[in-house]
Scaffold this motif. Structure first.
Motif, mmCIF file in Angstrom:
data_model
loop_
_atom_site.group_PDB
_atom_site.id
_atom_site.type_symbol
_atom_site.label_atom_id
_atom_site.label_comp_id
_atom_site.label_asym_id
_atom_site.label_seq_id
_atom_site.Cartn_x
_atom_site.Cartn_y
_atom_site.Cartn_z
ATOM 1 N N ALA A 300 32.417 -39.083 2.247
ATOM 2 C CA ALA A 300 32.172 -40.062 3.307
ATOM 3 C C ALA A 300 31.113 -39.555 4.276
ATOM 4 N N LEU A 301 30.970 -38.234 4.352
ATOM 5 C CA LEU A 301 29.938 -37.648 5.217
ATOM 6 C C LEU A 301 28.538 -38.073 4.808
ATOM 7 N N LEU A 302 28.355 -38.435 3.551
ATOM 8 C CA LEU A 302 27.028 -38.814 3.061
ATOM 9 C C LEU A 302 26.707 -40.279 3.327
ATOM 10 N N LEU A 303 27.723 -41.063 3.666
ATOM 11 C CA LEU A 303 27.527 -42.501 3.803
ATOM 12 C C LEU A 303 26.757 -42.885 5.065
ATOM 13 N N GLY A 304 26.540 -41.935 5.953
ATOM 14 C CA GLY A 304 25.778 -42.228 7.156
ATOM 15 C C GLY A 304 24.280 -42.219 6.938
ATOM 16 N N ASP A 305 23.836 -41.740 5.767
ATOM 17 C CA ASP A 305 22.402 -41.700 5.479
ATOM 18 C C ASP A 305 21.879 -43.124 5.294
ATOM 19 N N PRO A 306 20.764 -43.478 5.948
ATOM 20 C CA PRO A 306 20.259 -44.858 5.874
ATOM 21 C C PRO A 306 19.887 -45.301 4.465
ATOM 22 N N VAL A 307 19.396 -44.371 3.638
ATOM 23 C CA VAL A 307 19.035 -44.740 2.267
ATOM 24 C C VAL A 307 20.293 -45.041 1.454
ATOM 25 N N VAL A 308 21.343 -44.267 1.687
ATOM 26 C CA VAL A 308 22.616 -44.509 0.997
ATOM 27 C C VAL A 308 23.160 -45.888 1.366
ATOM 28 N N VAL A 309 23.124 -46.216 2.648
ATOM 29 C CA VAL A 309 23.637 -47.517 3.089
ATOM 30 C C VAL A 309 22.778 -48.648 2.534
ATOM 31 N N THR A 310 21.460 -48.471 2.572
ATOM 32 C CA THR A 310 20.546 -49.497 2.051
ATOM 33 C C THR A 310 20.782 -49.733 0.566
ATOM 34 N N ALA A 311 20.860 -48.642 -0.196
ATOM 35 C CA ALA A 311 21.098 -48.761 -1.638
ATOM 36 C C ALA A 311 22.448 -49.415 -1.914
ATOM 37 N N SER A 312 23.448 -49.085 -1.101
ATOM 38 C CA SER A 312 24.781 -49.667 -1.285
ATOM 39 C C SER A 312 24.742 -51.190 -1.166
ATOM 40 N N LEU A 313 24.002 -51.677 -0.185
ATOM 41 C CA LEU A 313 23.906 -53.123 -0.003
ATOM 42 C C LEU A 313 23.119 -53.775 -1.136
ATOM 43 N N LEU A 314 22.041 -53.131 -1.562
ATOM 44 C CA LEU A 314 21.240 -53.681 -2.654
ATOM 45 C C LEU A 314 22.036 -53.776 -3.947
ATOM 46 N N PHE A 315 22.987 -52.861 -4.120
ATOM 47 C CA PHE A 315 23.739 -52.835 -5.362
ATOM 48 C C PHE A 315 24.857 -53.878 -5.417
ATOM 49 N N ILE A 316 25.038 -54.633 -4.362
ATOM 50 C CA ILE A 316 26.016 -55.721 -4.438
ATOM 51 C C ILE A 316 25.566 -56.745 -5.489
ATOM 52 N N PRO A 317 24.368 -57.345 -5.334
ATOM 53 C CA PRO A 317 23.926 -58.286 -6.368
ATOM 54 C C PRO A 317 23.544 -57.597 -7.675
ATOM 55 N N ILE A 318 22.985 -56.387 -7.582
ATOM 56 C CA ILE A 318 22.544 -55.692 -8.793
ATOM 57 C C ILE A 318 23.720 -55.404 -9.716
ATOM 58 N N THR A 319 24.843 -54.984 -9.147
ATOM 59 C CA THR A 319 26.015 -54.658 -9.965
ATOM 60 C C THR A 319 26.563 -55.900 -10.661
ATOM 61 N N ILE A 320 26.507 -57.045 -10.004
ATOM 62 C CA ILE A 320 26.935 -58.293 -10.632
ATOM 63 C C ILE A 320 26.056 -58.594 -11.844
ATOM 64 N N ILE A 321 24.752 -58.395 -11.679
ATOM 65 C CA ILE A 321 23.813 -58.640 -12.789
ATOM 66 C C ILE A 321 24.078 -57.682 -13.942
ATOM 67 N N ILE A 322 24.285 -56.394 -13.605
ATOM 68 C CA ILE A 322 24.563 -55.391 -14.636
ATOM 69 C C ILE A 322 25.843 -55.749 -15.391
ATOM 70 N N ALA A 323 26.853 -56.193 -14.650
ATOM 71 C CA ALA A 323 28.122 -56.574 -15.270
ATOM 72 C C ALA A 323 27.924 -57.682 -16.300
ATOM 73 N N ALA A 324 26.979 -58.582 -16.022
ATOM 74 C CA ALA A 324 26.699 -59.680 -16.957
ATOM 75 C C ALA A 324 25.976 -59.184 -18.204
ATOM 76 N N LEU A 325 25.333 -58.013 -18.114
ATOM 77 C CA LEU A 325 24.545 -57.493 -19.227
ATOM 78 C C LEU A 325 25.302 -56.505 -20.116
ATOM 79 N N VAL A 326 26.403 -55.946 -19.609
ATOM 80 C CA VAL A 326 27.166 -54.976 -20.391
ATOM 81 C C VAL A 326 27.864 -55.693 -21.554
ATOM 82 N N PRO A 327 27.614 -55.272 -22.791
ATOM 83 C CA PRO A 327 28.205 -55.961 -23.952
ATOM 84 C C PRO A 327 29.739 -55.995 -23.894
#
Length: 450
Positions: A300-327
């Motif tokens: 949790a100590l790493l979650l304060g990094d701005p890049v970590v937080v930014t990537a976390s938000l971007l991966f909300i839609p990205i993970t949904i897309i990936i889930a649709a692509l996994v066989p």
């Protein structure tokens, strides 16, 4: 014996926000800190974890419905919802392996320190549930309690080595001197980042791309401010979810709040943990001369990094897309969407804050996670049934965090051999990542000594 187990179970059931402050208080007193400072450290950590819980709840309550709406809008059909680590950890602690897992993990740590096999002194007791989960799954898969305990020990030992290998990254990029992250999620996927960084560093043009929010803010000004980027991402997700104007704007402000508040609450955890870690390291290094130790803490100590937080938000839609692509995927990412930062946090450090590389590595990580989670549905469901958490006899349960953990999958398959091809595919890839990590880590330590 039953009384002792009941007491341990009661202690575990207090949850991380209460359990960890008590652990930290006891550790601080044992290290010679005053009662006042020990209490302050414990309360500070408790405040931090409550704060993280509130921020994650903000994300879960607002992003999860948006993710489901996105899935519906784009015709993505998955019949099993990811319950997330908040659902998996209680059922793990309810297993018959869990209470033994704590002393087993501690003993493994002490033995490894004595044999100089690790420099990590783990005080992150709560996250031993990751190792316990592996043990519980192995116990179910093999019907052997002893193999389950062995699995706990193996996973714990591997996590401590992960802490060793990535301590330079934790120190150099995140600025956490003397801290390691022997974490069952963040640590597990860190070797994948090393492998991907090596690949990306050798591809023309790609190797020169560096999207770092800090650099972008200097170049493009206020538009790349973390709060504004959070708002923009919230608005985009709201549009993809088909929300009305009010819903879109509300989600934008909520995500701006998330990206600003997360570093704030993490500071409370750091404020409580850092004095303890410094005292612990000083005493250990005095006792074991010429040895440097790292205190194992929650990622949790790493979650304060701005890049970590930014990537976390971007991966909300990205993970949904990936889930649709996994066989053959049956799982709709849901419960772990707000905590994807745990999956990719160390990748941010390995890539030096390069958001572009983090996103590519994160796609590989989430693809593996979702594929593995699908293979673990049956065992995860039995774990839930044993804990009395199934809503009906026909219900199935899965989580991405731990349910999709490749280390858990590899250990389980080695001991049960129910999917040899799956073991070969995941095992060989992960072994290559680990070998690359060992070589890479030696170079990282060498650069620290220069």
């Amino acid at each position: 014996m039953d009384i002792i187990l009941d007491l341990v179970q009661y202690f575990v059931d207090l949850g991380a926000a209460v359990m960890l402050p008590i652990v930290i208080f006891v550790v601080a007193i044992c290290l010679g800190q005053s009662v006042g400072k020990a209490i302050k450290s414990g309360i500070s950590i408790g405040i931090g974890f409550i704060g993280i819980g509130l921020v994650i709840s903000l994300m879960l309550n607002n992003l999860a419905p948006a993710a489901q709406a996105m899935s519906a809008n784009f015709g993505i059909s998955m019949n099993l919802i990811d319950i997330g680590w908040p659902g998996s950890s209680p059922m793990t602690w309810a297993s018959k392996i869990a209470l033994v897992a704590i002393p087993v993990a501690i003993i493994v740590n002490l033995v490894m320190i004595a044999l100089k096999l690790t420099r990590v002194v783990n005080i992150d007791i709560w996250n031993i549930w990751h190792f316990a989960f592996t043990g519980a799954i192995v116990n179910i898969a093999t019907d052997s309690y002893m193999l389950g305990i062995a699995a706990v020990a193996v996973h714990a030992a591997f996590a401590y080595k992960i802490g060793d290998w990535f301590a330079p990254t934790t120190e150099k990029y995140f600025g956490l001197e003397g801290i390691a992250m022997p974490h069952g999620t963040t640590g597990t996927f860190a070797p994948v980042a090393v492998f991907m960084d090596g690949i990306l560093s050798r591809i023309p043009v790609i190797k020169d791309i560096d999207f770092n929010p800090t650099h972008l803010q200097k170049r493009f000004g206020v538009i790349c401010d973390p709060a504004i980027m959070g708002a923009i991402m919230g608005v985009v997700i709201g549009i993809l979810a088909g929300y009305d104007v009010r819903g879109i704007l509300s989600l934008g402000i909520q995500m701006a709040a998330v990206i600003v508040l997360m570093p704030v609450v993490v500071k409370y955890i750091m404020g409580g943990l850092m004095p303890i870690s410094e005292v612990a390291r000083a005493k250990l290094q005095k006792k074991f001369k010429n040895s440097k130790f790292y205190i194992g803490l929650d990622c949790a100590l790493l979650l304060g990094d701005p890049v970590v937080v930014t990537a976390s938000l971007l991966f909300i839609p990205i993970t949904i897309i990936i889930a649709a692509l996994v066989p053959g995927n049956q799982i709709l990412p849901f419960g772990d969407l707000p905590t994807i930062g745990f999956f990719i946090a160390m990748a941010v450090g390995v890539h030096g804050g390069n958001l572009f590389r983090t996103l590519i590595t994160g796609c590989v990580v989430m693809f593996i996670t979702i594929w593995v989670a699908n293979q673990m549905i049956g065992l995860h469901t039995v774990l839930a049934a044993n804990a009395g958490q199934l809503t009906s006899a026909a219900a199935q349960v899965i989580s991405l965090d731990q349910g999709g953990n490749p280390v858990t999958y590899i250990i389980t398959q080695i001991l049960s051999c129910t999917n040899v091809l799956g073991l070969a595919a995941v095992g060989i890839f992960y072994l290559i990542c680990v070998v690359c990590t060992v070589i890479w880590s030696k170079k990282q330590y060498a650069s620290m000594d220069d």
